[in-house]
Write a protein that holds these residues in place. Structure first.
Motif, PDB file in Angstrom:
ATOM      1  N   SER A 195     -30.306   3.003 -13.718  1.00 56.84           N
ATOM      2  CA  SER A 195     -29.342   2.258 -14.802  1.00 56.84           C
ATOM      3  C   SER A 195     -28.963   3.044 -15.931  1.00 56.84           C
ATOM      4  CB  SER A 195     -30.034   1.072 -14.956  1.00 56.84           C
ATOM      5  OG  SER A 195     -31.318   1.298 -15.744  1.00 56.84           O
ATOM      6  N   LEU A 196     -29.595   4.157 -16.315  1.00 55.26           N
ATOM      7  CA  LEU A 196     -29.397   4.846 -17.433  1.00 55.26           C
ATOM      8  C   LEU A 196     -28.353   5.990 -16.859  1.00 55.26           C
ATOM      9  CD1 LEU A 196     -30.202   6.203 -20.244  1.00 55.26           C
ATOM     10  CD2 LEU A 196     -31.578   7.617 -19.180  1.00 55.26           C
ATOM     11  N   GLY A 197     -28.482   6.435 -15.712  1.00 54.16           N
ATOM     12  CA  GLY A 197     -27.470   7.243 -14.994  1.00 54.16           C
ATOM     13  C   GLY A 197     -26.147   6.595 -14.874  1.00 54.16           C
ATOM     14  N   ILE A 202     -20.662   5.886 -16.954  1.00 50.90           N
ATOM     15  CA  ILE A 202     -19.453   5.239 -17.560  1.00 50.90           C
ATOM     16  C   ILE A 202     -18.968   5.570 -18.764  1.00 50.90           C
ATOM     17  CG2 ILE A 202     -18.922   2.726 -18.547  1.00 50.90           C
ATOM     18  CD1 ILE A 202     -20.388   1.623 -16.451  1.00 50.90           C
ATOM     19  N   ILE A 203     -19.758   6.007 -19.465  1.00 47.62           N
ATOM     20  CA  ILE A 203     -19.560   6.627 -20.940  1.00 47.62           C
ATOM     21  C   ILE A 203     -18.876   7.993 -20.908  1.00 47.62           C
ATOM     22  CG2 ILE A 203     -20.640   7.831 -23.118  1.00 47.62           C
ATOM     23  CD1 ILE A 203     -20.915   4.733 -23.189  1.00 47.62           C
ATOM     24  N   TYR A 204     -19.167   8.848 -19.721  1.00 50.80           N
ATOM     25  CA  TYR A 204     -18.405  10.250 -19.751  1.00 50.80           C
ATOM     26  C   TYR A 204     -17.118   9.945 -19.021  1.00 50.80           C
ATOM     27  CZ  TYR A 204     -17.554  14.768 -17.647  1.00 50.80           C
ATOM     28  OH  TYR A 204     -17.108  15.922 -17.515  1.00 50.80           O
ATOM     29  N   ILE A 214     -24.122  12.311 -27.229  1.00 50.61           N
ATOM     30  CA  ILE A 214     -24.217  11.609 -28.460  1.00 50.61           C
ATOM     31  C   ILE A 214     -25.139  10.606 -27.872  1.00 50.61           C
ATOM     32  CG2 ILE A 214     -23.923   9.868 -30.133  1.00 50.61           C
ATOM     33  CD1 ILE A 214     -21.285  11.772 -30.679  1.00 50.61           C
ATOM     34  N   PHE A 215     -25.296   9.949 -27.005  1.00 50.12           N
ATOM     35  CA  PHE A 215     -26.157   9.030 -26.251  1.00 50.12           C
ATOM     36  C   PHE A 215     -27.641   9.438 -26.032  1.00 50.12           C
ATOM     37  CE2 PHE A 215     -22.522   6.214 -26.226  1.00 50.12           C
ATOM     38  CZ  PHE A 215     -22.913   5.062 -26.423  1.00 50.12           C
ATOM     39  N   PHE A 216     -27.588  10.975 -25.947  1.00 47.08           N
ATOM     40  CA  PHE A 216     -28.925  11.560 -25.480  1.00 47.08           C
ATOM     41  C   PHE A 216     -29.846  11.554 -26.805  1.00 47.08           C
ATOM     42  CE2 PHE A 216     -27.359  12.738 -21.455  1.00 47.08           C
ATOM     43  CZ  PHE A 216     -28.582  13.302 -20.887  1.00 47.08           C
TER      44      PHE A 216
END
Ligand code: FE2
Length: 429
Positions: A195-197, A202-204, A214-216
């Motif tokens: 789900s994180l992937g 989606i963000i990418y 940034i989300f990392f």
């Protein structure tokens, strides 16, 4: 590699060759992604594989699969398999409680085997995903539920199969049982990490590389907090262990007894599917179960002859003295209860309270069986330890009168399995 069994060498060699052939096949069939994108995902994979958290009981936690899935959706099968396997092979970090590992202090065959395992799991999962005519970098990829679910399942099957086959050869255990155990554990974990992937993809696809990176930040913060929690837990058990050594210092023959009892108790607790907090209570109680013996004279504790009734009544006070010693530590309430009752017996003839059957907590029964087994199989100043087979038969004879029948049944299975599997050769994934 010289000291590995020829069968293991052959297996490792075959896995590496299959990975190379798969790479050649995929290279002909799929396009290589843009090199800058490939570099970003290789570095991301390298980072998450280097930041693996080693768990106290062995094993490790990684969000590597989230990056694998993101790479699969963004770069296609070849990009995903290459970035994830290269990232894994180049990782720099702790993968066990051993010193930090990197490519220069890891034997080449292990690096290649790990890379091959990653290439095959991510590669085959990606081939399945794209076999549904899915487009690389499709912004609506999350609507392709079936390919996504299948690719996650294929990843777990391939990954678990390759590692389980190796472990089953190392430990001389049945592949099917080990595989089912690993599969059951890995599948729900992979769905959570997936789900994180999906989120990262989606963000990418909507905002680009920089925003995804940034989300990392929060991810790294979560890792830091979790690591801090594990370190604290480790310090806690080390402190409890140091305390348990104070009792063992009174008799050199009992050296290591509490630790071994804690190890047996943990194995029984896990096999009987106790919750994690119950197992932690059990381990602490096992380490400290005889702490009350500090308050009993050495002459009495080490007396080789039979104890008189009066002397035995003094020995019987050690669970209560233990509880008293730990009474000021608020969070050890459950531990104190197990310590107080570790000499109670199933049939009601134990001490100090003479409780029976369901009146005694399961953790106290587990501790009692583990304690008795280690005491019987260890040497003492006045006698030699008996064989494990003999100790097992005594546990079985006393099941239902002294010990809890189900605890004995479970414990005997564990010991027999250990006796049949023998010592484990060393192979660090
Ligand atoms: Fe005891």
């Amino acid at each position: 590699m010289a000291n590995l069994h020829p069968r293991l060498k052959k297996y490792i060699f075959i896995v590496i060759v299959i990975a190379i052939l798969t790479f050649l096949g995929m290279y002909r069939y799929y396009n290589m992604p843009d090199y800058s994108v490939l570099t970003v995902f290789t570095l991301l994979s390298l980072m998450v594989e280097s930041l693996v958290i080693v768990l106290p009981g062995g094993g490790a936690v990684s969000v590597g699969f989230a990056v694998s899935l993101t790479a699969m959706i963004i770069t296609g099968p070849l990009g995903a398999a290459i970035s994830c396997s290269v990232g894994l092979m180049l990782r720099y970090g702790k993968t066990s409680r051993e010193p930090t590992r990197h490519i220069f202090n890891t034997p080449l065959y292990k690096t290649l085997f790990n890379g091959a395992q990653s290439f095959l799991s991510v590669g085959l999962a990606s081939i399945v995903y794209y076999s549904f005519n899915t487009d690389i970098g499709d912004t609506n990829f999350y609507t392709n539920i079936v390919p996504l679910l299948l690719s996650i399942i294929i990843y777990v099957i391939v990954n678990a199969s390759i590692m389980t086959k190796l472990l089953s050869m190392l430990n001389n255990k049945s592949f099917v049982n080990m595989f089912l155990g690993n599969f059951k554990w890995m599948l729900p974990n992979c769905f959570i990490v997936a789900s994180l992937g999906i989120f990262l993809s989606i963000i990418y696809l909507n905002y680009g590389t920089a925003i995804m990176l940034i989300f990392f930040g929060p991810l790294l913060l979560a890792r830091f907090s979790f690591k801090l929690y594990l370190d604290m837990k480790q310090i806690y058990f080390e402190t409890v262990y140091a305390l348990s050594k104070t009792v063992e210092a009174k008799d050199p023959y009992t050296d290591g007894h509490s630790k071994r009892v804690a190890e047996y108790a943990e194995k029984i607790g896990k096999r009987m599917k106790l919750k994690n907090n119950q197992i932690d209570t059990l381990k602490t109680a096992a380490l400290l179960h005889d702490i009350g013996k500090i308050g009993i004279s050495d002459n009495l504790l080490n007396k080789p002859d039979k104890l008189t009734n009066e002397e035995f009544s003094i020995i019987k006070t050690h669970p209560a003295i233990g509880v008293d010693i730990l009474s000021t530590v608020d969070f050890l309430k459950d531990v104190r209860d197990v310590i107080l009752k570790h000499h109670e017996k199933y049939g009601g003839s134990g001490y100090p309270l003479g409780l029976r059957e369901d009146e005694i907590p399961l953790e106290a029964y587990i501790l009692a069986a583990a304690d008795a087994f280690d005491a019987m199989t260890s040497d003492r100043s006045y006698r030699k330890g008996m064989t494990k087979e003999k100790a097992i038969s005594i546990l079985q004879e006393d099941a239902g009168s002294h010990f809890h029948p189900q605890v004995v049944e479970c414990f005997v299975k564990i010991i027999l399995e250990e006796l049949s599997s023998g010592p484990l050769p060393n192979f660090q994934h």
